[in-house]
Design a protein around this motif. Structure first.
Motif, PDB file in Angstrom:
ATOM      1  N   GLN A 214       0.816  -1.206   0.000  1.00  0.00           N
ATOM      2  CA  GLN A 214       0.000   0.000   0.000  1.00  0.00           C
ATOM      3  C   GLN A 214       0.852   1.260   0.000  1.00  0.00           C
ATOM      4  O   GLN A 214       0.500   2.249  -0.642  1.00  0.00           O
ATOM      5  CB  GLN A 214      -0.938  -0.010   1.201  1.00  0.00           C
TER       6      GLN A 214
ATOM      7  N   ILE B  10       2.050   1.775  -3.532  1.00  0.00           N
ATOM      8  CA  ILE B  10       0.977   2.317  -4.370  1.00  0.00           C
ATOM      9  C   ILE B  10       0.814   3.812  -4.115  1.00  0.00           C
ATOM     10  O   ILE B  10       0.668   4.604  -5.048  1.00  0.00           O
ATOM     11  CB  ILE B  10      -0.341   1.570  -4.106  1.00  0.00           C
ATOM     12  N   ALA B  11       0.856   4.216  -2.843  1.00  0.00           N
ATOM     13  CA  ALA B  11       0.697   5.633  -2.508  1.00  0.00           C
ATOM     14  C   ALA B  11       1.843   6.465  -3.068  1.00  0.00           C
ATOM     15  O   ALA B  11       1.618   7.565  -3.601  1.00  0.00           O
ATOM     16  CB  ALA B  11       0.605   5.808  -0.997  1.00  0.00           C
TER      17      ALA B  11
ATOM     18  N   ASN C 164       3.767   5.732  -5.683  1.00  0.00           N
ATOM     19  CA  ASN C 164       3.653   5.775  -7.146  1.00  0.00           C
ATOM     20  C   ASN C 164       2.537   6.718  -7.590  1.00  0.00           C
ATOM     21  O   ASN C 164       2.687   7.455  -8.569  1.00  0.00           O
ATOM     22  CB  ASN C 164       3.398   4.377  -7.699  1.00  0.00           C
ATOM     23  N   ARG C 165       1.423   6.708  -6.869  1.00  0.00           N
ATOM     24  CA  ARG C 165       0.316   7.598  -7.218  1.00  0.00           C
ATOM     25  C   ARG C 165       0.710   9.059  -7.009  1.00  0.00           C
ATOM     26  O   ARG C 165       0.397   9.920  -7.834  1.00  0.00           O
ATOM     27  CB  ARG C 165      -0.908   7.255  -6.398  1.00  0.00           C
ATOM     28  N   ALA C 166       1.415   9.350  -5.924  1.00  0.00           N
ATOM     29  CA  ALA C 166       1.850  10.724  -5.666  1.00  0.00           C
ATOM     30  C   ALA C 166       2.839  11.185  -6.726  1.00  0.00           C
ATOM     31  O   ALA C 166       2.767  12.324  -7.210  1.00  0.00           O
ATOM     32  CB  ALA C 166       2.468  10.830  -4.278  1.00  0.00           C
TER      33      ALA C 166
ATOM     34  N   SER D 181       3.045  10.067  -9.790  1.00  0.00           N
ATOM     35  CA  SER D 181       2.301  10.243 -11.034  1.00  0.00           C
ATOM     36  C   SER D 181       1.511  11.551 -11.025  1.00  0.00           C
ATOM     37  O   SER D 181       1.482  12.274 -12.031  1.00  0.00           O
ATOM     38  CB  SER D 181       1.354   9.060 -11.224  1.00  0.00           C
ATOM     39  N   ASP D 182       0.888  11.864  -9.894  1.00  0.00           N
ATOM     40  CA  ASP D 182       0.130  13.112  -9.793  1.00  0.00           C
ATOM     41  C   ASP D 182       1.037  14.328  -9.929  1.00  0.00           C
ATOM     42  O   ASP D 182       0.676  15.303 -10.591  1.00  0.00           O
ATOM     43  CB  ASP D 182      -0.626  13.166  -8.472  1.00  0.00           C
TER      44      ASP D 182
ATOM     45  N   THR E 280       2.047  14.654 -13.552  1.00  0.00           N
ATOM     46  CA  THR E 280       0.932  15.179 -14.332  1.00  0.00           C
ATOM     47  C   THR E 280       0.742  16.668 -14.071  1.00  0.00           C
ATOM     48  O   THR E 280       0.468  17.442 -14.992  1.00  0.00           O
ATOM     49  CB  THR E 280      -0.359  14.420 -13.981  1.00  0.00           C
TER      50      THR E 280
END
Length: 69
Positions: free
Chosen positions: A37, A40-41, A43-45, A47-48, A51
């Motif tokens: 988890q 995932i957090a 990688n998401r941060a 990616s955000d 972007t």
């Protein structure tokens, strides 16, 4: 006279060994889930943020329309 509470209990020993095995298994599963988890957090941060940095300069395009047949 010997104290009966200080004698070794084979049933208690087996029960504690089993409980320790279960606790070790649960601890390993919880550690791997927490690691998954957090990955995932992160990688998401990332990616955000990517972007945000790159998407601010580029305009978003309208979605392509599908051709009717």
């Amino acid at each position: 006279m010997t104290n009966p509470w200080l004698k070794k209990n084979p049933f208690l020993s087996m029960w504690l060994s089993g409980a320790n095995a279960v606790a070790g298994s649960v601890r390993g599963r919880m550690a791997s889930e927490a690691r998954r988890q957090s990955m995932i957090a992160v990688n998401r941060a990332a990616s955000d943020m990517f972007t945000l940095w790159t998407g601010a300069t580029a305009r978003s395009r309208a979605p392509k329309r599908r051709k009717r047949r």
